[in-house]
Design a protein around this motif. Structure first.
Motif, PDB file in Angstrom:
ATOM      1  N   LEU A  31       0.830  -1.205   0.000  1.00  0.00           N
ATOM      2  CA  LEU A  31       0.000   0.000   0.000  1.00  0.00           C
ATOM      3  C   LEU A  31       0.863   1.253   0.000  1.00  0.00           C
ATOM      4  O   LEU A  31       1.872   1.322   0.699  1.00  0.00           O
ATOM      5  N   GLN A  32       0.439   2.239  -0.807  1.00  0.00           N
ATOM      6  CA  GLN A  32       1.063   3.559  -0.823  1.00  0.00           C
ATOM      7  C   GLN A  32       2.593   3.470  -0.959  1.00  0.00           C
ATOM      8  O   GLN A  32       3.339   4.063  -0.181  1.00  0.00           O
ATOM      9  N   MET A  33       3.040   2.745  -1.964  1.00  0.00           N
ATOM     10  CA  MET A  33       4.470   2.582  -2.186  1.00  0.00           C
ATOM     11  C   MET A  33       4.899   3.435  -3.372  1.00  0.00           C
ATOM     12  O   MET A  33       4.195   3.533  -4.378  1.00  0.00           O
ATOM     13  N   ASP A  34       6.075   4.064  -3.237  1.00  0.00           N
ATOM     14  CA  ASP A  34       6.653   4.832  -4.341  1.00  0.00           C
ATOM     15  C   ASP A  34       7.330   3.884  -5.315  1.00  0.00           C
ATOM     16  O   ASP A  34       8.220   3.113  -4.931  1.00  0.00           O
ATOM     17  N   TYR A  35       6.907   3.927  -6.574  1.00  0.00           N
ATOM     18  CA  TYR A  35       7.542   3.135  -7.625  1.00  0.00           C
ATOM     19  C   TYR A  35       8.487   4.044  -8.396  1.00  0.00           C
ATOM     20  O   TYR A  35       8.076   5.056  -8.961  1.00  0.00           O
ATOM     21  N   ALA A  36       9.761   3.671  -8.406  1.00  0.00           N
ATOM     22  CA  ALA A  36      10.817   4.556  -8.887  1.00  0.00           C
ATOM     23  C   ALA A  36      10.947   4.534 -10.402  1.00  0.00           C
ATOM     24  O   ALA A  36      10.651   3.540 -11.064  1.00  0.00           O
ATOM     25  N   GLY A  52      13.024   9.551 -14.733  1.00  0.00           N
ATOM     26  CA  GLY A  52      11.831  10.379 -14.872  1.00  0.00           C
ATOM     27  C   GLY A  52      11.010  10.377 -13.602  1.00  0.00           C
ATOM     28  O   GLY A  52      11.512  10.119 -12.515  1.00  0.00           O
ATOM     29  N   ARG A  53       9.743  10.627 -13.773  1.00  0.00           N
ATOM     30  CA  ARG A  53       8.839  10.816 -12.642  1.00  0.00           C
ATOM     31  C   ARG A  53       8.484   9.489 -11.974  1.00  0.00           C
ATOM     32  O   ARG A  53       8.118   8.514 -12.631  1.00  0.00           O
ATOM     33  N   ALA A  54       8.586   9.457 -10.662  1.00  0.00           N
ATOM     34  CA  ALA A  54       8.110   8.315  -9.880  1.00  0.00           C
ATOM     35  C   ALA A  54       6.620   8.520  -9.591  1.00  0.00           C
ATOM     36  O   ALA A  54       6.050   9.568  -9.878  1.00  0.00           O
ATOM     37  N   ALA A  55       5.990   7.518  -9.011  1.00  0.00           N
ATOM     38  CA  ALA A  55       4.576   7.640  -8.651  1.00  0.00           C
ATOM     39  C   ALA A  55       4.296   6.774  -7.436  1.00  0.00           C
ATOM     40  O   ALA A  55       4.859   5.688  -7.292  1.00  0.00           O
ATOM     41  N   ARG A  56       3.438   7.274  -6.579  1.00  0.00           N
ATOM     42  CA  ARG A  56       3.003   6.510  -5.407  1.00  0.00           C
ATOM     43  C   ARG A  56       1.689   5.827  -5.753  1.00  0.00           C
ATOM     44  O   ARG A  56       0.673   6.483  -6.005  1.00  0.00           O
ATOM     45  N   TYR A 113       0.825   5.042 -17.470  1.00  0.00           N
ATOM     46  CA  TYR A 113       2.100   5.266 -16.802  1.00  0.00           C
ATOM     47  C   TYR A 113       2.258   4.326 -15.604  1.00  0.00           C
ATOM     48  O   TYR A 113       3.344   3.804 -15.350  1.00  0.00           O
ATOM     49  N   HIS A 114       1.189   4.115 -14.875  1.00  0.00           N
ATOM     50  CA  HIS A 114       1.236   3.186 -13.748  1.00  0.00           C
ATOM     51  C   HIS A 114       1.666   1.795 -14.219  1.00  0.00           C
ATOM     52  O   HIS A 114       2.492   1.140 -13.583  1.00  0.00           O
TER      53      HIS A 114
END
Length: 262
Positions: A61-66, A70-74, A105-106
């Motif tokens: 849950l609520q993990m930052d994917y690096a 470029g841009r990461a996303a939680r 993007y996810h």
């Protein structure tokens, strides 16, 4: 602790309790705590995928994917089922957060973080990105939308095993999906259809243990906001002092931080 400080803390705690009463699973912070009970994630995915046999073996849950370049996303929730299928479950209140290129993007971040170096591409798992949105973002008036790539010329499935699902959060049809959406928007456990979701909501809202868990979460958010505000204030002060000709060492001394930070 001074009497004034204690009073402010008590007042803030009272505000937290009032906030918790208003939360639904569509609220990000509350959703995260509801889904900590794996059975809740499992139930939601079962209804959306129409697969009552779906079983979750692992979730994050609520993990930052690096993204190194470029841009990461939680991501709200990433789950793996017993068939080795990966699900990314997102709940979005604002339309802008659920535009079509967001799930694309996810999916790319999931692929980049799942596939180990040297692993063959065919070993990528089946992936389903699910966006539950407050409104009918795609505008077709449907309760749910299934999106997958096709080969246009032959009208055949492309076979990349990536699916995207949009769930219309304004749907209240008398169906399993409609009842799920109803539950996701309920403030009180007693008004919910699902016993699984109701039990978790009751625990977090109506038991001492649950309320304290939520209050601690809200306090952490408050502390993060204060810290971010302090950093922003320090950056502005450093910039102002620099424009006035102050040396980096002097700025560091004034702001009580290391020169490397300045």
């Amino acid at each position: 602790m001074t009497q004034g400080t204690a009073g402010r803390l008590e007042e803030r705690h009272d505000r937290y309790i009032e906030l918790i009463k208003q939360f639904t699973i569509m609220n990000d912070i509350f959703m995260r705590n509801v889904l900590k009970e794996k059975a809740c994630t499992e139930f939601i995915l079962q209804i959306i995928t129409e697969n009552i046999g779906l079983r979750i073996v692992e979730q994050v849950l609520q993990m930052d994917y690096a993204n190194l370049h470029g841009r990461a996303a939680r991501l709200d929730c990433v789950a793996l089922d017993t068939a080795n299928k990966v699900y990314n479950l997102e709940i979005q209140q604002e339309n802008e957060g659920a535009l079509p290129k967001r799930p694309r993007y996810h999916a790319s971040l999931l692929d980049a973080n799942i596939l180990e170096p040297g692993t063959e591409f065919q070993n990528l798992p089946c992936t389903t990105v699910i966006f539950i949105t407050k409104n009918d973002v795609l505008g077709g008036g449907l309760p749910i939308y299934h999106i997958s790539r096709t080969v246009r010329e032959v009208e055949a499935d492309f076979g990349d095993e990536l699916d995207i699902i949009y769930v219309n959060g304004s749907n209240r049809d008398d169906t399993e999906l409609g009842r799920l959406i109803h539950d996701l928007n309920c403030r009180e456990a007693k008004d919910m259809y699902s016993k699984v979701l109701a039990a978790r909501v009751h625990m977090l809202k109506e038991t001492k243990e649950g309320v304290e868990i939520m209050c601690e979460e809200l306090q952490e958010l408050y502390d993060e906001g204060v810290k971010e505000g302090e950093v922003l204030k320090a950056k502005r002060s450093a910039l102002l002092l620099s424009k006035k000709g102050a040396a980096l060492s002097d700025i560091a001394e004034v702001l009580e931080v290391g020169i490397d930070i300045v």
